[in-house]
Design an enzyme around this catalytic site. Structure first.
Site, PDB file in Angstrom:
ATOM      1  N   GLY A 131      -4.869  -4.937   7.405  1.00 50.51           N
ATOM      2  CA  GLY A 131      -6.013  -3.809   7.756  1.00 50.51           C
ATOM      3  C   GLY A 131      -6.894  -4.086   8.596  1.00 50.51           C
ATOM      4  O   GLY A 131      -7.552  -3.190   9.274  1.00 50.51           O
ATOM      5  N   ARG A 181     -14.129  -7.909   0.209  1.00 53.64           N
ATOM      6  CA  ARG A 181     -13.268  -7.467   1.655  1.00 53.64           C
ATOM      7  C   ARG A 181     -12.833  -5.957   1.237  1.00 53.64           C
ATOM      8  O   ARG A 181     -12.209  -5.737   0.107  1.00 53.64           O
ATOM      9  CB  ARG A 181     -12.287  -8.393   1.693  1.00 53.64           C
ATOM     10  CG  ARG A 181     -11.297  -8.252   2.752  1.00 53.64           C
ATOM     11  CD  ARG A 181      -9.928  -7.328   2.410  1.00 53.64           C
ATOM     12  NE  ARG A 181      -9.119  -7.050   3.574  1.00 53.64           N
ATOM     13  CZ  ARG A 181      -8.166  -6.106   3.586  1.00 53.64           C
ATOM     14  NH1 ARG A 181      -8.067  -5.733   2.482  1.00 53.64           N
ATOM     15  NH2 ARG A 181      -7.418  -6.205   4.896  1.00 53.64           N
ATOM     16  N   THR A 217      -0.192   1.203   6.830  1.00 55.65           N
ATOM     17  CA  THR A 217      -0.046   0.196   6.035  1.00 55.65           C
ATOM     18  C   THR A 217       0.167  -1.080   6.903  1.00 55.65           C
ATOM     19  O   THR A 217       0.752  -1.090   7.800  1.00 55.65           O
ATOM     20  CB  THR A 217       1.050   0.352   5.040  1.00 55.65           C
ATOM     21  OG1 THR A 217       1.173  -0.851   4.237  1.00 55.65           O
ATOM     22  CG2 THR A 217       2.379   0.541   5.579  1.00 55.65           C
ATOM     23  N   GLY A 218      -0.509  -2.170   6.658  1.00 57.69           N
ATOM     24  CA  GLY A 218      -0.234  -3.190   7.397  1.00 57.69           C
ATOM     25  C   GLY A 218      -1.715  -4.122   7.108  1.00 57.69           C
ATOM     26  O   GLY A 218      -2.403  -4.201   6.164  1.00 57.69           O
ATOM     27  N   THR A 223       0.829  -1.336   0.066  1.00 57.39           N
ATOM     28  CA  THR A 223      -0.120   0.167   0.051  1.00 57.39           C
ATOM     29  C   THR A 223       0.798   1.276   0.023  1.00 57.39           C
ATOM     30  O   THR A 223       2.173   1.194   0.397  1.00 57.39           O
ATOM     31  CB  THR A 223      -0.851  -0.067   1.168  1.00 57.39           C
ATOM     32  OG1 THR A 223      -1.711  -1.185   0.977  1.00 57.39           O
ATOM     33  CG2 THR A 223      -1.638   1.252   1.695  1.00 57.39           C
TER      34      THR A 223
HETATM   35  N1  ASP Z   1      -3.645  -2.001   4.535  1.00 56.53           N
HETATM   36  C1  ASP Z   1      -3.916  -2.652   3.520  1.00 56.53           C
HETATM   37  C2  ASP Z   1      -5.155  -3.619   3.849  1.00 56.53           C
HETATM   38  O1  ASP Z   1      -5.457  -4.331   4.494  1.00 56.53           O
HETATM   39  C3  ASP Z   1      -2.965  -3.522   2.904  1.00 56.53           C
HETATM   40  C4  ASP Z   1      -1.583  -2.743   2.941  1.00 56.53           C
HETATM   41  O2  ASP Z   1      -1.092  -2.001   3.772  1.00 56.53           O
HETATM   42  O3  ASP Z   1      -0.767  -3.238   1.935  1.00 56.53           O
HETATM   43  O4  ASP Z   1      -5.830  -3.608   2.582  1.00 56.53           O
END
Ligand code: ASP
Length: 357
Positions: A277, A251, A274-275, A223
């Site tokens: 989610g 989702r 980011t992480g 992300t």
């Molecule tokens: N946070 C994003 C999600 O869960 C994924 C990501 O950070 O790459 O959709």
């Protein structure tokens, strides 16, 4: 008399030396403490996860660094010439959305249905206005439609076909779904589906980086996000993503959820996350950092570190945030092995990092 003069001379030397050391220390204390004004700054991320030097080729690392620097330069120029933090956020995210390196726009991951469904959000710290889109499939730069939702509609969040019908009223670039097809992401999906059939259960998975290990310990998220402070003291934050590889059932993660993946308030800070989610939504991570600053009068670094290193960690979540406060202080905590990240301050000092350093 002579000895008095000598002693005075040495005292003077000591005072001058002490003052010089203090001024050097103060100017080096934080990256944003350089004295020239006005204050502005920008920080970016390109995802967090198991990003290890041993899994990286020099060419790949150079490509990531170059793209992050290019993005920082775009944002810096907008802020330096007096542009708004919202413009800096949107235009900087375009660079990352247009690159296949990141899980946003062009490089978005695949869903279980072999489609690409994109999410994005943006927030204006001056007005607390916000806009978001979720699950759009034909929009080249979802961050711009999130901004249109914020500025040209009465709503905060639009999803799927409705968001695209809304976007058609404006000068928005639409693309065929094939635009988002990259070999790298396609292979990630196939790998995920194979794991799923071997395990006999749904692997609602992260953005695996294609190296060894299991998905929880060896995963990354691509992300992208930008936070900015402009010369008028206005903060803004934006986040854009393809979500998680092999996601299904419509989702939606934290990235388009205001308060979870994105938040900005001129009184406190601007945050992009980011992480994994689901954890960021449950903890309302981005808003929680702002709320800690507002209600507990703690610094940005304390608030961001507490939410990521204590609260997210305790819940079993992984990822990180980038954040900037109204004074231009920057915090970028993460609890994964690495996070593509960088910042630039009003002196044009640019820093790009990938691993835990
Ligand atoms: N946070 C994003 C999600 O869960 C994924 C990501 O950070 O790459 O959709």
């Amino acid at each position: 008399m002579n000895s008095l003069l000598i002693s005075l001379f040495w005292r003077l030397i000591i005072i001058v030396l002490t003052l010089s050391v203090w001024s050097i220390l103060i100017s080096c204390a934080t990256p944003e403490a350089h004295s020239s004004s006005p204050i502005f700054g920008l920080a970016i991320h390109g995802g967090a996860g198991t990003i290890l030097k041993k899994n990286m080729t020099p060419e790949k690392e150079a490509a990531y660094r170059a793209k992050l620097e290019e993005a920082l330069t775009v944002g810096y120029k907008i802020l330096q010439s007096g542009g708004s933090s919202l413009d800096a956020v949107e235009k900087t995210i375009h660079i990352l959305e247009d690159s296949p390196l990141f899980n946003a726009g062009k490089g978005a991951v695949f869903t279980n249905a072999e489609t690409n469904e994109l999410d994005a959000s943006i927030m204006d710290g001056k007005t607390l206005n916000a806009g978001a889109v979720a699950g759009v499939k034909h929009i080249k730069n979802p961050i711009s439609v999130a901004r249109l939702v914020m500025e040209k509609s009465k709503h905060v969040m639009m999803s799927g076909d409705g968001a695209e019908i809304f976007a058609k009223q404006f000068d928005v670039e639409f693309v065929e779904p094939g635009y988002f097809h990259t070999k790298h992401r396609w292979n990630q999906l196939q790998k995920k589906k194979k794991e799923e059939s071997e395990k006999g259960e749904a692997v609602s998975s992260l953005d695996h980086d294609g190296t060894e290990g299991n998905i929880d310990q060896d995963s990354k998220f691509g992300t992208v996000g930008v936070v900015a402070l402009d010369q008028n003291g206005n903060l803004a934050a934006g986040t854009s993503t393809g979500g998680m590889t092999n996601k299904r059932w419509g989702r939606i993660g934290d990235s388009p959820v205001i308060g979870a993946g994105t938040y900005a308030d001129n009184n406190t800070c601007a945050v992009s996350a980011t992480g994994h989610g689901e954890y960021f939504i449950r903890l309302a991570v981005a808003h929680d950092i702002s709320a800690m600053m507002a209600h507990k009068a703690v610094s940005l670094a304390e608030a961001a570190n507490h939410v990521i290193m204590n609260k997210l960690e305790a819940l079993g979540g992984t990822g990180g945030v980038i954040a900037i406060d109204k004074n231009g202080n920057i915090a970028m905590p993460f609890n994964t092995k690495g996070m593509y990240r960088g910042y630039v301050d009003n002196n044009g000092e640019m820093v790009v990092k990938i691993y835990k350093e």
